[in-house]
Design a protein around this motif. Structure first.
Motif, PDB file in Angstrom:
ATOM      1  N   ALA A  54      20.174  -6.019   1.556  1.00 62.62           N
ATOM      2  CA  ALA A  54      19.385  -6.468   0.406  1.00 62.62           C
ATOM      3  C   ALA A  54      18.659  -5.283  -0.225  1.00 62.62           C
ATOM      4  O   ALA A  54      18.243  -4.352   0.466  1.00 62.62           O
ATOM      5  CB  ALA A  54      18.376  -7.533   0.839  1.00 62.62           C
ATOM      6  N   GLU A  55      18.516  -5.336  -1.539  1.00 63.62           N
ATOM      7  CA  GLU A  55      17.854  -4.256  -2.275  1.00 63.62           C
ATOM      8  C   GLU A  55      16.344  -4.283  -2.038  1.00 63.62           C
ATOM      9  O   GLU A  55      15.706  -5.323  -2.146  1.00 63.62           O
ATOM     10  CB  GLU A  55      18.129  -4.391  -3.774  1.00 63.62           C
ATOM     11  N   THR A  56      15.797  -3.125  -1.723  1.00 60.19           N
ATOM     12  CA  THR A  56      14.356  -2.993  -1.540  1.00 60.19           C
ATOM     13  C   THR A  56      13.655  -2.905  -2.883  1.00 60.19           C
ATOM     14  O   THR A  56      14.089  -2.167  -3.773  1.00 60.19           O
ATOM     15  CB  THR A  56      14.028  -1.728  -0.721  1.00 60.19           C
ATOM     16  N   GLU A  57      12.583  -3.681  -3.009  1.00 58.21           N
ATOM     17  CA  GLU A  57      11.751  -3.587  -4.211  1.00 58.21           C
ATOM     18  C   GLU A  57      10.299  -3.848  -3.832  1.00 58.21           C
ATOM     19  O   GLU A  57       9.930  -4.975  -3.502  1.00 58.21           O
ATOM     20  CB  GLU A  57      12.187  -4.587  -5.278  1.00 58.21           C
ATOM     21  N   TRP A  58       9.489  -2.794  -3.841  1.00 60.00           N
ATOM     22  CA  TRP A  58       8.063  -2.984  -3.651  1.00 60.00           C
ATOM     23  C   TRP A  58       7.505  -3.621  -4.924  1.00 60.00           C
ATOM     24  O   TRP A  58       7.987  -3.355  -6.031  1.00 60.00           O
ATOM     25  CB  TRP A  58       7.377  -1.646  -3.391  1.00 60.00           C
ATOM     26  N   LYS A  59       6.477  -4.470  -4.768  1.00 59.28           N
ATOM     27  CA  LYS A  59       5.951  -5.221  -5.910  1.00 59.28           C
ATOM     28  C   LYS A  59       4.421  -5.174  -5.923  1.00 59.28           C
ATOM     29  O   LYS A  59       3.782  -5.050  -4.873  1.00 59.28           O
ATOM     30  CB  LYS A  59       6.414  -6.683  -5.831  1.00 59.28           C
ATOM     31  N   SER A  60       3.871  -5.303  -7.097  1.00 55.60           N
ATOM     32  CA  SER A  60       2.423  -5.400  -7.276  1.00 55.60           C
ATOM     33  C   SER A  60       2.024  -6.867  -7.394  1.00 55.60           C
ATOM     34  O   SER A  60       2.682  -7.638  -8.093  1.00 55.60           O
ATOM     35  CB  SER A  60       1.988  -4.651  -8.539  1.00 55.60           C
ATOM     36  N   HIS A  61       0.934  -7.240  -6.726  1.00 52.99           N
ATOM     37  CA  HIS A  61       0.537  -8.652  -6.752  1.00 52.99           C
ATOM     38  C   HIS A  61       0.034  -9.085  -8.122  1.00 52.99           C
ATOM     39  O   HIS A  61      -0.052 -10.282  -8.405  1.00 52.99           O
ATOM     40  CB  HIS A  61      -0.501  -8.934  -5.662  1.00 52.99           C
ATOM     41  N   THR A  62      -0.313  -8.116  -8.978  1.00 53.20           N
ATOM     42  CA  THR A  62      -0.758  -8.446 -10.336  1.00 53.20           C
ATOM     43  C   THR A  62       0.317  -8.145 -11.376  1.00 53.20           C
ATOM     44  O   THR A  62       0.072  -8.301 -12.579  1.00 53.20           O
ATOM     45  CB  THR A  62      -2.032  -7.661 -10.693  1.00 53.20           C
ATOM     46  N   GLY A  63       1.484  -7.703 -10.903  1.00 57.43           N
ATOM     47  CA  GLY A  63       2.571  -7.410 -11.823  1.00 57.43           C
ATOM     48  C   GLY A  63       2.502  -6.036 -12.457  1.00 57.43           C
ATOM     49  O   GLY A  63       3.294  -5.723 -13.360  1.00 57.43           O
ATOM     50  N   GLU A  64       1.565  -5.201 -11.986  1.00 58.39           N
ATOM     51  CA  GLU A  64       1.458  -3.848 -12.518  1.00 58.39           C
ATOM     52  C   GLU A  64       2.707  -3.036 -12.175  1.00 58.39           C
ATOM     53  O   GLU A  64       3.347  -3.253 -11.147  1.00 58.39           O
ATOM     54  CB  GLU A  64       0.221  -3.146 -11.943  1.00 58.39           C
ATOM     55  N   LYS A  65       3.019  -2.072 -13.028  1.00 59.44           N
ATOM     56  CA  LYS A  65       4.195  -1.225 -12.803  1.00 59.44           C
ATOM     57  C   LYS A  65       3.896  -0.020 -11.925  1.00 59.44           C
ATOM     58  O   LYS A  65       4.801   0.603 -11.379  1.00 59.44           O
ATOM     59  CB  LYS A  65       4.768  -0.746 -14.147  1.00 59.44           C
ATOM     60  N   SER A  66       2.612   0.300 -11.782  1.00 65.93           N
ATOM     61  CA  SER A  66       2.261   1.475 -10.975  1.00 65.93           C
ATOM     62  C   SER A  66       0.871   1.314 -10.378  1.00 65.93           C
ATOM     63  O   SER A  66      -0.001   0.644 -10.952  1.00 65.93           O
ATOM     64  CB  SER A  66       2.329   2.753 -11.821  1.00 65.93           C
ATOM     65  N   HIS A  67       0.693   1.925  -9.212  1.00 71.12           N
ATOM     66  CA  HIS A  67      -0.602   1.992  -8.539  1.00 71.12           C
ATOM     67  C   HIS A  67      -0.663   3.312  -7.783  1.00 71.12           C
ATOM     68  O   HIS A  67       0.365   3.859  -7.350  1.00 71.12           O
ATOM     69  CB  HIS A  67      -0.772   0.867  -7.498  1.00 71.12           C
ATOM     70  N   GLU A  68      -1.870   3.798  -7.561  1.00 75.37           N
ATOM     71  CA  GLU A  68      -2.090   4.908  -6.625  1.00 75.37           C
ATOM     72  C   GLU A  68      -3.456   4.717  -5.982  1.00 75.37           C
ATOM     73  O   GLU A  68      -4.448   4.472  -6.680  1.00 75.37           O
ATOM     74  CB  GLU A  68      -2.022   6.271  -7.318  1.00 75.37           C
ATOM     75  N   PHE A  69      -3.484   4.767  -4.659  1.00 72.52           N
ATOM     76  CA  PHE A  69      -4.751   4.619  -3.945  1.00 72.52           C
ATOM     77  C   PHE A  69      -4.700   5.421  -2.657  1.00 72.52           C
ATOM     78  O   PHE A  69      -3.630   5.690  -2.103  1.00 72.52           O
ATOM     79  CB  PHE A  69      -5.075   3.152  -3.661  1.00 72.52           C
ATOM     80  N   SER A  70      -5.881   5.817  -2.180  1.00 74.28           N
ATOM     81  CA  SER A  70      -5.989   6.662  -0.991  1.00 74.28           C
ATOM     82  C   SER A  70      -7.022   6.096  -0.026  1.00 74.28           C
ATOM     83  O   SER A  70      -7.908   5.335  -0.419  1.00 74.28           O
ATOM     84  CB  SER A  70      -6.389   8.091  -1.382  1.00 74.28           C
ATOM     85  N   GLY A  71      -6.906   6.498   1.238  1.00 76.77           N
ATOM     86  CA  GLY A  71      -7.852   6.079   2.261  1.00 76.77           C
ATOM     87  C   GLY A  71      -7.254   6.233   3.639  1.00 76.77           C
ATOM     88  O   GLY A  71      -6.139   6.758   3.796  1.00 76.77           O
ATOM     89  N   ARG A  72      -7.991   5.797   4.639  1.00 79.15           N
ATOM     90  CA  ARG A  72      -7.532   5.855   6.027  1.00 79.15           C
ATOM     91  C   ARG A  72      -6.667   4.627   6.326  1.00 79.15           C
ATOM     92  O   ARG A  72      -7.084   3.496   6.098  1.00 79.15           O
ATOM     93  CB  ARG A  72      -8.718   5.882   6.991  1.00 79.15           C
ATOM     94  N   LEU A  73      -5.478   4.851   6.845  1.00 80.37           N
ATOM     95  CA  LEU A  73      -4.581   3.746   7.167  1.00 80.37           C
ATOM     96  C   LEU A  73      -5.086   2.937   8.357  1.00 80.37           C
ATOM     97  O   LEU A  73      -5.588   3.493   9.334  1.00 80.37           O
ATOM     98  CB  LEU A  73      -3.182   4.271   7.489  1.00 80.37           C
TER      99      LEU A  73
END
Length: 341
Positions: A191-210
């Motif tokens: 199956a094709e992988t597709e990450w998705k945004s819960h708000t439908g945004e096309k892009s995000h970037e965020f940082s922090g401790r995993l």
């Protein structure tokens, strides 16, 4: 401050122990094949006694499991611990481990997922030591490791001050049927992988401790003496946290209830972003979907990327609890940069 284990090198010894479920006799070949493959890559593998048995959904009595894990954590010749797989009752060993003593030992890599994430979260939040969420030992029995699984050597081999970059997969395995029918042959990506945004945004970037794991078992920790999440996130409030979470055989309602409980226990107070893995065995609750759960819990203020390469629908990225990381999401694809600082 997060403490990182020493970088894994060829010639180092790895230990396999089963703090949750062991391996039934007809599947011992998975351990043997994985041992052969890992040793071919230049490592030494020591197998514990617990991995060879399975009764009442556990490898052994909880005291025996806790003792063997502690012995491997103590052994200075062992550089990493990789359980054969997860299971059901890892939480039973938590009261039987002297966590104050474990804090005095040098940090050591523990790698695994599913029920092993119960131990990983406690290990990292109590001791401050980094731990790795990703492939289990038995999955290393594949003739060839896929690109994401193979990253475990690089992730565990990274030194303090360095970083590791990982990418989303091209395809994932939507069913375990062929894998179960053909053990030790690897994954079957269909199956094709597709990450998705819960708000439908096309892009995000965020940082922090995993920080994260499988919701099914992490929920068990809430309100117990082994729930040190709020202390960990408070200590890293300036940097914030990236939560990564996944579920197994849960409906949208069950996912929502768990996330709701985590939220009102304060776990998401310092969340800069959230990664949600592909939900294995998922079902909607009437017309209530997982997207509804994510909106209800996180609103539109916290960026959430779901159907990411995490957990029980392989392949999966190897995520280090405690590592300072930046997640970049763009048009269905993702990049995770982990820095050991």
């Amino acid at each position: 401050m997060v403490k990182y284990p020493s970088a894994l090198e060829k010639g180092d010894k790895l230990a396999v122990t089963a703090p949750s479920s062991g391996v039934e006799e007809h599947l011992h070949m998975l351990v043997h094949k994985a041992k052969e493959k890992v040793e071919h890559k230049g490592f030494i593998v020591q197998t514990g006694n617990t991995i060879w048995t399975e009764t009442k959904s556990s490898s052994a009595n909880a005291h025996i499991r806790a003792k063997e894990l502690t012995q491997f954590l103590e052994d200075e010749n062992i550089k990493a611990i990789i359980p054969p797989w997860g299971g059901q009752f890892a939480m039973e060993i938590l009261p039987m481990i002297d966590w104050n003593y474990i804090k005095t030992l040098p940090p050591k890599w523990i790698l695994g997922y599913s029920d092993i994430s119960t131990i990983l979260l406690v290990y990292t939040t109590i001791t401050g030591n980094a731990s790795a969420h990703g492939t289990n030992f038995n999955e290393l029995s594949a003739p060839e490791w896929d690109e994401l699984t193979a990253k475990w050597t690089e992730v565990l081999g990274c030194s303090i001050g360095q970083d590791v970059i990982q990418y989303s997969s091209n395809k994932y395995q939507s069913s375990w049927k062929k894998t179960f029918e053909n053990p030790a042959t690897g994954f079957y990506f269909d199956a094709e992988t597709e990450w998705k945004s819960h708000t439908g945004e096309k892009s995000h970037e965020f940082s922090g401790r995993l920080l994260g794991g499988v919701m099914n078992t992490l929920q068990t920790l809430i309100g117990t003496p082994y729930d040190k999440v709020n202390e960990f996130t408070y200590n890293h409030a300036q940097e914030g946290v990236i939560w990564y979470l996944e579920s197994v055989d849960w409906s949208a309602a069950e996912i929502y209830r768990c996330l709701w409980q985590m939220k009102y226990n304060g776990w998401f107070k310092n969340a800069n972003g959230v990664l949600i893995g592909r939900a294995s065995g998922y079902s909607p609750t009437k017309d209530f979907e997982v997207e509804d759960a994510l909106i209800n819990v996180f609103g539109e203020e916290v960026p959430v990327v779901y159907d990411a390469d995490i957990g029980h629908m392989p392949p999966q990225n190897i995520l280090v609890n405690g590592a300072y990381s930046t997640v970049t999401y763009q048009d269905g694809k993702g990049t995770i940069r982990m820095q050991y600082i």
